[in-house]
Design an enzyme around this catalytic site. Structure first.
Site, PDB file in Angstrom:
ATOM      1  N   HIS A 468       0.835  -1.208   0.000  1.00  0.00           N
ATOM      2  CA  HIS A 468       0.000   0.000   0.000  1.00  0.00           C
ATOM      3  C   HIS A 468       0.870   1.258   0.000  1.00  0.00           C
ATOM      4  O   HIS A 468       0.692   2.153  -0.840  1.00  0.00           O
ATOM      5  CB  HIS A 468      -0.911  -0.023   1.228  1.00  0.00           C
ATOM      6  CG  HIS A 468      -1.807   1.163   1.352  1.00  0.00           C
ATOM      7  ND1 HIS A 468      -3.136   1.137   1.012  1.00  0.00           N
ATOM      8  CD2 HIS A 468      -1.570   2.437   1.785  1.00  0.00           C
ATOM      9  CE1 HIS A 468      -3.677   2.329   1.213  1.00  0.00           C
ATOM     10  NE2 HIS A 468      -2.745   3.133   1.697  1.00  0.00           N
ATOM     11  N   GLU A 469       1.802   1.328   0.933  1.00  0.00           N
ATOM     12  CA  GLU A 469       2.634   2.527   1.035  1.00  0.00           C
ATOM     13  C   GLU A 469       3.545   2.666  -0.191  1.00  0.00           C
ATOM     14  O   GLU A 469       3.821   3.780  -0.641  1.00  0.00           O
ATOM     15  CB  GLU A 469       3.464   2.506   2.324  1.00  0.00           C
ATOM     16  CG  GLU A 469       2.636   2.475   3.604  1.00  0.00           C
ATOM     17  CD  GLU A 469       1.575   3.567   3.678  1.00  0.00           C
ATOM     18  OE1 GLU A 469       1.769   4.649   3.066  1.00  0.00           O
ATOM     19  OE2 GLU A 469       0.545   3.345   4.332  1.00  0.00           O
ATOM     20  N   HIS A 472       1.683   4.416  -2.905  1.00  0.00           N
ATOM     21  CA  HIS A 472       1.774   5.874  -2.745  1.00  0.00           C
ATOM     22  C   HIS A 472       3.125   6.375  -3.265  1.00  0.00           C
ATOM     23  O   HIS A 472       3.214   7.393  -3.947  1.00  0.00           O
ATOM     24  CB  HIS A 472       1.649   6.255  -1.268  1.00  0.00           C
ATOM     25  CG  HIS A 472       0.259   6.277  -0.741  1.00  0.00           C
ATOM     26  ND1 HIS A 472      -0.765   6.961  -1.354  1.00  0.00           N
ATOM     27  CD2 HIS A 472      -0.283   5.710   0.383  1.00  0.00           C
ATOM     28  CE1 HIS A 472      -1.880   6.811  -0.643  1.00  0.00           C
ATOM     29  NE2 HIS A 472      -1.610   6.063   0.404  1.00  0.00           N
ATOM     30  N   HIS A 475       3.363   6.631  -6.988  1.00  0.00           N
ATOM     31  CA  HIS A 475       2.615   7.800  -7.468  1.00  0.00           C
ATOM     32  C   HIS A 475       3.502   9.046  -7.389  1.00  0.00           C
ATOM     33  O   HIS A 475       3.483   9.908  -8.273  1.00  0.00           O
ATOM     34  CB  HIS A 475       1.357   7.970  -6.616  1.00  0.00           C
ATOM     35  CG  HIS A 475       0.265   8.742  -7.279  1.00  0.00           C
ATOM     36  ND1 HIS A 475      -0.913   9.048  -6.634  1.00  0.00           N
ATOM     37  CD2 HIS A 475       0.153   9.285  -8.513  1.00  0.00           C
ATOM     38  CE1 HIS A 475      -1.702   9.720  -7.461  1.00  0.00           C
ATOM     39  NE2 HIS A 475      -1.073   9.887  -8.602  1.00  0.00           N
TER      40      HIS A 475
END
Length: 681
Positions: A468-469, A472, A475
């Site tokens: 998940h991190e 980020h 991105h």
């Protein structure tokens, strides 16, 4: 005089930052920036990109690069001296940004640029920067006069102080509670890894026996596996009452008044700017257009999820009663008996598969997944200036050319904020001299550190958190935009910013990817087929309960910021109302979840926690394209990189999603992935 916070233009020099230097260094930068603004505006005739926007971007990036390591270290190696210096700077930074946001001359220059023929010559990303800046001027009170303008500045400064105090109270309350245990029998049921970690922690503190704390790895292991019901009750009570008027530390770091003042000031801020409430103000920078859209979306999800959630909970109650003689499930029993039910139903537990997820293998597999999807290579940097021995640095390359770097800080410790997050250290932008500043990210988690000679071993939930991190991070790091305000995650609507992170989680359940990220820490043996089958079968275990729990948090947050009336709204009562509507589990009366709800009281999710659910709709629907074309489809991977990751905030997120998916998103893929269907209800 050289500024110690700008010792290097490459990566931050963490070891050279001294708490006593921080405030004067920030003072110097703020004064330099004010002088720069005055110089830009005094020499401006006809505003264009090069005379107005570019020098302001350069100035703001300089400040951002100085403050970033200070803010980061305050979160991961907190100390009294660092906290004091950090807090001393907050009101000064708040005042500075308020000044910038209310500078009439600057606003008029941007408006003049937007109205000029030169605006049409700007590219799409540059136009987005100008339009976003004009929007932010309005949200910063550019239209306010006299006392109202001063009031806005006071509100922002006080809110900055209060949100920091909220976070500090949670950290201090969490660090304060610990339980020393001398008899191993009191920890019966805990897996060997959790026992070894508790033993190691006690030794580090110079204590005998075992030490249990509220750091999440310790808490979750105890509440999930400890046979000792009284111990589970004790640690649950301490965790659920952190920073509140209840529990073992009651009143000592109580966030009750802090929350009340934060909510009061947020409503005052929204009204000052012409909004009816803070939820309306929050949506000014999000995909959702009205509060009604948000609440309708959440209630619709709740209506579809509640039958499955009620079934999940009833099955848990029946299991605890029939198999273990527990007539009344208490809050401190839920994780414990849920784990036993999961083992009974699927013959699998998080601890059983932990040995197959050693951190080195997970990391190499994560990098391989990202490489297959997005055409990148990742390598570790051995020597760099760090804030802690656990921190690591990596480089991201494409076709042999370095395009980004990121720091990893993965283990829980004292004086480190709990949870997991990504933050930006450097943003991608084109510099004045034509060089390209590459993006740098911080990726932070709170896993158990290695015990003895073994590497750190992750649960599958922790693997998902890491993915998940990293989503980020991608991105931020894979952006191709060269203007800071819309580069990476900058300028992305908050209810779309979770799309890449939740999207990447899907590969934690794909057999092709699991083959890359798993391997027994002693033998290297991949996750056996039978365990893989059980892991996949158990993917949607209690998904209904988990869904309505997130809806509960989202509705509570949104309604609280929409309906709060100072001196009248009872925060606990409103939370209870929401629970009556959408929850299947009612916590005990002493539970004070809201007092440590840092996402909305100390983070960026105020009236925006629903973003997690909305972004899940986007990410599930985006992933469904990979289900159709192949989970490592190079075409789908390239399109996701091109339309979502590379574009940053340069275009509206709905336009980018439609460009990737060929249509607007719908909720069906999310419900299917979660197993929330009519037949399952």
């Amino acid at each position: 005089m050289s500024n110690p916070l700008l010792a290097t233009q490459g990566l931050p020099a963490f070891s050279q930052i001294r708490p006593e230097q921080i405030e004067p260094a920030i003072d110097q930068l703020l004064q330099d920036n004010r002088d720069t603004v005055a110089r830009i505006l005094s020499s401006l005739s006809t505003p264009d990109w090069d005379s107005l926007v570019a020098p302001l971007e350069e100035m703001n990036d300089r400040l951002s690069k100085a403050w970033s390591p200070v803010s980061h270290m305050n979160g991961v190696v907190n100390s009294d001296a660092l906290r004091e210096a950090y807090n001393a700077c907050l009101p000064k930074l708040s005042q500075y940004w308020t000044e910038m946001g209310q500078n009439q001359e600057m606003f008029q220059a941007f408006q003049q640029l937007a109205d000029s023929e030169a605006f049409a010559q700007l590219d799409e990303a540059q136009q987005k920067v100008v339009n976003n800046t004009l929007r932010d001027f309005r949200l910063s009170g550019i239209a306010l006069q006299g006392e109202d303008k001063q009031r806005y500045a006071e509100l922002q400064q006080r809110l900055s102080e209060l949100t920091t105090r909220f976070s500090e109270n949670v950290m201090d309350a969490s660090d304060d509670w610990q339980k020393s245990i001398q008899d191993e029998a009191d920890l019966a049921g805990l897996p060997p890894m959790a026992l070894a970690a508790a033993k190691q922690l006690a030794e580090m503190k110079g204590k005998q026996g075992w030490l249990v704390t509220l750091d999440f790895p310790s808490y979750i292991a105890t509440i999930t596996y400890a046979d000792n019901r009284e111990l589970r009750k004790e640690i649950y009570t301490a965790f659920a009452t952190r920073a509140s008027d209840q529990g073992p530390g009651k009143g000592q770091w109580d966030n009750t008044a802090v929350m009340e003042e934060i909510l009061t000031l947020r409503q005052a801020l929204a009204r000052l700017l012409g909004f009816d409430n803070y939820s309306e103000y929050s949506l000014a920078t999000k995909m959702a257009e009205t509060p009604q859209q948000v609440t309708d979306f959440l209630h619709d999800l709740a209506e579809k999820s509640l039958p499955v959630a009620r079934r999940d909970y009833q099955q848990l109650c029946d299991f605890a009663r029939e198999q273990h003689g527990i007539e009344q499930l208490e809050a401190w029993d839920l994780a414990y008996y849920s784990e036993k039910l999961k083992q009974a139903r699927y013959a699998i537990s998080e601890e059983q598969i932990r040995p197959y997820f050693p951190l080195p293998k997970v990391l190499s597999g994560l990098f391989a997944v990202a490489g297959k999807l997005f055409g990148i290579e990742i390598s570790e940097v051995d020597s760099f200036d760090s804030w802690h021995k656990d921190a690591r640095l990596f480089e991201v390359s494409r076709k042999g050319e370095r395009i980004a770097r990121f720091y990893l800080d993965l283990y829980a410790r004292e004086k480190k904020r709990g949870g997991a997050w990504m933050d930006d250290c450097r943003v991608r932008r084109r510099l004045d001299d034509g060089a390209l500043q590459l993006p740098v990210a911080y990726l932070v988690c709170n896993f158990n550190s290695p015990v003895g000679d073994a590497p750190a071993l992750l649960t599958h939930n922790e693997v998902t958190t890491l993915f998940h991190e990293f989503g980020h991070g991608l991105h931020h790091m894979l952006t191709q935009i060269e203007y800071a305000d819309v580069s990476g995650i900058n300028g992305v609507a908050w209810d779309a910013v979770e799309l890449p992170s939740q999207f990447l989680e899907n590969w934690c359940y794909e057999p092709e990817a699991l083959g890359l990220i798993s391997g027994h820490y002693e033998t290297g043996e991949p996750l056996p087929q039978d365990l893989l089958d059980k892991l996949l079968a158990a993917r949607n275990f209690q998904s209904g309960m988990m869904m309505v729990r997130q809806i509960e948090f989202s509705l509570f947050d949104f309604r609280l910021h929409q309906e709060f009336v100072p001196g009248q709204t009872d925060v606990q009562q409103l939370l209870n109302e929401v629970r009556d509507q959408v929850a299947v589990i009612k916590p005990p009366a002493f539970n004070r979840f809201q007092h440590s709800f840092s996402h909305i009281f100390a983070g960026g999710y105020a009236a925006g926690y629903y973003s997690y659910k909305w972004a899940e709709v986007l990410s599930s629907d985006a992933f469904s394209r990979f289900e159709e074309e192949g989970v490592f489809s190079p075409e789908a991977g390239q399109d996701f990189r091109s339309y979502i990751l590379e574009m940053g905030g340069s275009r509206e997120p709905m336009d980018l999603f439609i460009a990737f998916r060929g249509r607007e998103p719908n909720v069906d893929a999310l419900l299917r992935h979660c197993g929330i269907t009519e037949e399952n209800a």
